[in-house]
Design a protein around this motif. Sequence first.
Motif, PDB file in Angstrom:
ATOM      1  N   LEU A 123       1.262  -0.979  -0.320  1.00 47.44           N
ATOM      2  CA  LEU A 123       0.003  -0.451   0.386  1.00 47.44           C
ATOM      3  C   LEU A 123       0.795   1.319   0.214  1.00 47.44           C
ATOM      4  CD1 LEU A 123      -3.142  -1.062   1.924  1.00 47.44           C
ATOM      5  CD2 LEU A 123      -3.035  -0.524   0.558  1.00 47.44           C
ATOM      6  N   ASP A 124       1.716   1.689   0.862  1.00 46.53           N
ATOM      7  CA  ASP A 124       2.832   2.178   0.615  1.00 46.53           C
ATOM      8  C   ASP A 124       3.322   2.893  -0.126  1.00 46.53           C
ATOM      9  OD1 ASP A 124       2.345   2.466   3.416  1.00 46.53           O
ATOM     10  OD2 ASP A 124       4.111   1.684   4.218  1.00 46.53           O
ATOM     11  N   GLY A 125       3.243   1.859  -1.428  1.00 43.85           N
ATOM     12  CA  GLY A 125       4.305   1.631  -2.644  1.00 43.85           C
ATOM     13  C   GLY A 125       3.327   1.892  -3.648  1.00 43.85           C
ATOM     14  N   GLN A 128      -0.465   4.285  -8.760  1.00 44.71           N
ATOM     15  CA  GLN A 128      -1.768   4.812  -9.737  1.00 44.71           C
ATOM     16  C   GLN A 128      -3.199   4.633  -8.776  1.00 44.71           C
ATOM     17  OE1 GLN A 128      -1.125   3.269 -13.032  1.00 44.71           O
ATOM     18  NE2 GLN A 128      -0.674   4.697 -13.572  1.00 44.71           N
ATOM     19  N   GLU A 129      -3.697   2.675  -8.466  1.00 52.30           N
ATOM     20  CA  GLU A 129      -5.014   2.521  -7.920  1.00 52.30           C
ATOM     21  C   GLU A 129      -4.715   1.873  -6.896  1.00 52.30           C
ATOM     22  OE1 GLU A 129      -8.137   2.638 -10.891  1.00 52.30           O
ATOM     23  OE2 GLU A 129      -7.657  -0.004 -10.382  1.00 52.30           O
ATOM     24  N   ILE A 130      -5.829   1.325  -5.694  1.00 53.38           N
ATOM     25  CA  ILE A 130      -5.787   0.456  -4.905  1.00 53.38           C
ATOM     26  C   ILE A 130      -7.497   0.228  -4.771  1.00 53.38           C
ATOM     27  CG2 ILE A 130      -6.141  -0.054  -2.777  1.00 53.38           C
ATOM     28  CD1 ILE A 130      -3.549   1.757  -2.375  1.00 53.38           C
ATOM     29  N   VAL A 131      -7.658  -0.949  -5.177  1.00 53.35           N
ATOM     30  CA  VAL A 131      -8.984  -1.641  -5.203  1.00 53.35           C
ATOM     31  C   VAL A 131      -9.355  -2.073  -4.109  1.00 53.35           C
ATOM     32  CG1 VAL A 131     -10.730  -2.858  -6.395  1.00 53.35           C
ATOM     33  CG2 VAL A 131      -8.962  -1.549  -7.702  1.00 53.35           C
ATOM     34  N   GLY A 153      -2.744  11.199  -3.886  1.00 50.56           N
ATOM     35  CA  GLY A 153      -3.698  10.867  -5.304  1.00 50.56           C
ATOM     36  C   GLY A 153      -3.684   9.827  -5.497  1.00 50.56           C
ATOM     37  N   VAL A 154      -3.017   8.514  -5.325  1.00 49.69           N
ATOM     38  CA  VAL A 154      -3.734   7.639  -4.903  1.00 49.69           C
ATOM     39  C   VAL A 154      -5.532   6.936  -5.099  1.00 49.69           C
ATOM     40  CG1 VAL A 154      -3.537   4.682  -5.039  1.00 49.69           C
ATOM     41  CG2 VAL A 154      -1.674   6.534  -4.534  1.00 49.69           C
ATOM     42  N   ASP A 196      -2.341  -1.151  -8.247  1.00 44.38           N
ATOM     43  CA  ASP A 196      -1.850  -1.278  -9.717  1.00 44.38           C
ATOM     44  C   ASP A 196      -1.832  -1.698 -10.578  1.00 44.38           C
ATOM     45  OD1 ASP A 196      -1.055   1.700  -8.665  1.00 44.38           O
ATOM     46  OD2 ASP A 196       0.811   1.193  -7.928  1.00 44.38           O
ATOM     47  N   ARG A 197      -3.445  -2.428 -10.622  1.00 43.80           N
ATOM     48  CA  ARG A 197      -3.608  -3.349 -11.555  1.00 43.80           C
ATOM     49  C   ARG A 197      -2.631  -4.934 -11.801  1.00 43.80           C
ATOM     50  NH1 ARG A 197      -8.338  -0.563 -15.102  1.00 43.80           N
ATOM     51  NH2 ARG A 197      -9.604  -0.156 -13.289  1.00 43.80           N
ATOM     52  N   SER A 198      -1.816  -5.170 -10.835  1.00 49.91           N
ATOM     53  CA  SER A 198      -0.425  -5.445 -11.626  1.00 49.91           C
ATOM     54  C   SER A 198      -0.177  -6.942 -10.188  1.00 49.91           C
ATOM     55  CB  SER A 198       0.571  -4.794 -11.838  1.00 49.91           C
ATOM     56  OG  SER A 198       0.838  -4.070 -10.855  1.00 49.91           O
TER      57      SER A 198
END
Length: 266
Positions: A123-125, A128-131, A153-154, A196-198
Amino acid sequence: MDQLLQHLRSLGFTEMESKIMVELAAIGPSSGYEVAKRLGLSRSNVYAALQRLTQQGYLRCGDGEPSRYSVLEPGELSRMISGRVEASLRYVESEMPRGGPDARTFYNVEGERNVLDTLVRRLDGAVQEIVVDVWREEAALLRGELERAEERGVRLLWAIGGEAAAPAALPVWPPLGGGYGAEGAGPGRRFSFVIDRSWCMLGMRQEDGSAQAVVTEHRVLVELLLSHFMQELVLFGLQQDMGAELEERYGPRYRSIAEPYIGGDQ
C-alpha cells in the motif's frame, strides 16, 4: 520489557546485547561487573558484548577504573540504527542480482501480523490505484495506510462488507461435504486487494484474528479479482435503481436465482 527486547533482537542485536542495552538505559552508567551481576550472566560474556557494542558505537565507555558503560540516548540510538538500516537497504536494492526469470508465482502468507505487514508495504508503494474489497473490521486495521495513499493522489475503489453491506452482495458458497477445514473454524471474512492492477492479495481472517492469504502478480488472478469487484458494483447499482422490481419478481435477496447452483440450505 519483553516487547522491547523482541524489537531490539529484530534489529540485529543478540539477546544478551539487548538485555545489556535496556539495563544500562534503566540504571545508568555501570561497570561490566555490575551489569553481569544484575542480569545474572557470565562476566566474560557480558564484557565481550560490552566491547562489541562500544566498538559499534551504541555504548560509550567512560574513563577510570573500573570502566563504566552507558547507552546512547533513545533518540540518538534510533537515528544511528535507522541510518545504518537504510544504508544497508539501499545497498541491497542496488546490488541484488536481477537476472532471474520473472515467474509470477503464487505464495502464501500466514498470520495476521505477516499479512498486515505485507499489505502495508505494498500500500505504501501504490502509485495509481488500490481496489479494496474488505469487511469493516479489516478496513479499520489499514485505515491510516489507505488515507495516506489517497493523500498521495492514489485512487481508491471500495467495496465494504459488514452489517450495512449491500443486499446485492454475492452469496457465500456452502462447503462440499460439510466443514470449512479446521475443527470449529467458521468461514471467516474474505478480503482482497488489487494494487496498480499488477499485484493482488486474496485472503481470509477469522474472528480470533488469525489470517492467511495468497499473494501474486499473476495476471489471471488480478483480472479475476477486478472482475469480481466490478460485478459487485454492478449488482449494487442494480439494487439501488431497480430493487423494488427485482424483489417483486425474484424475492428478497434474489435467493431464487442462486439456489439451483449453490443449494438452498445455507
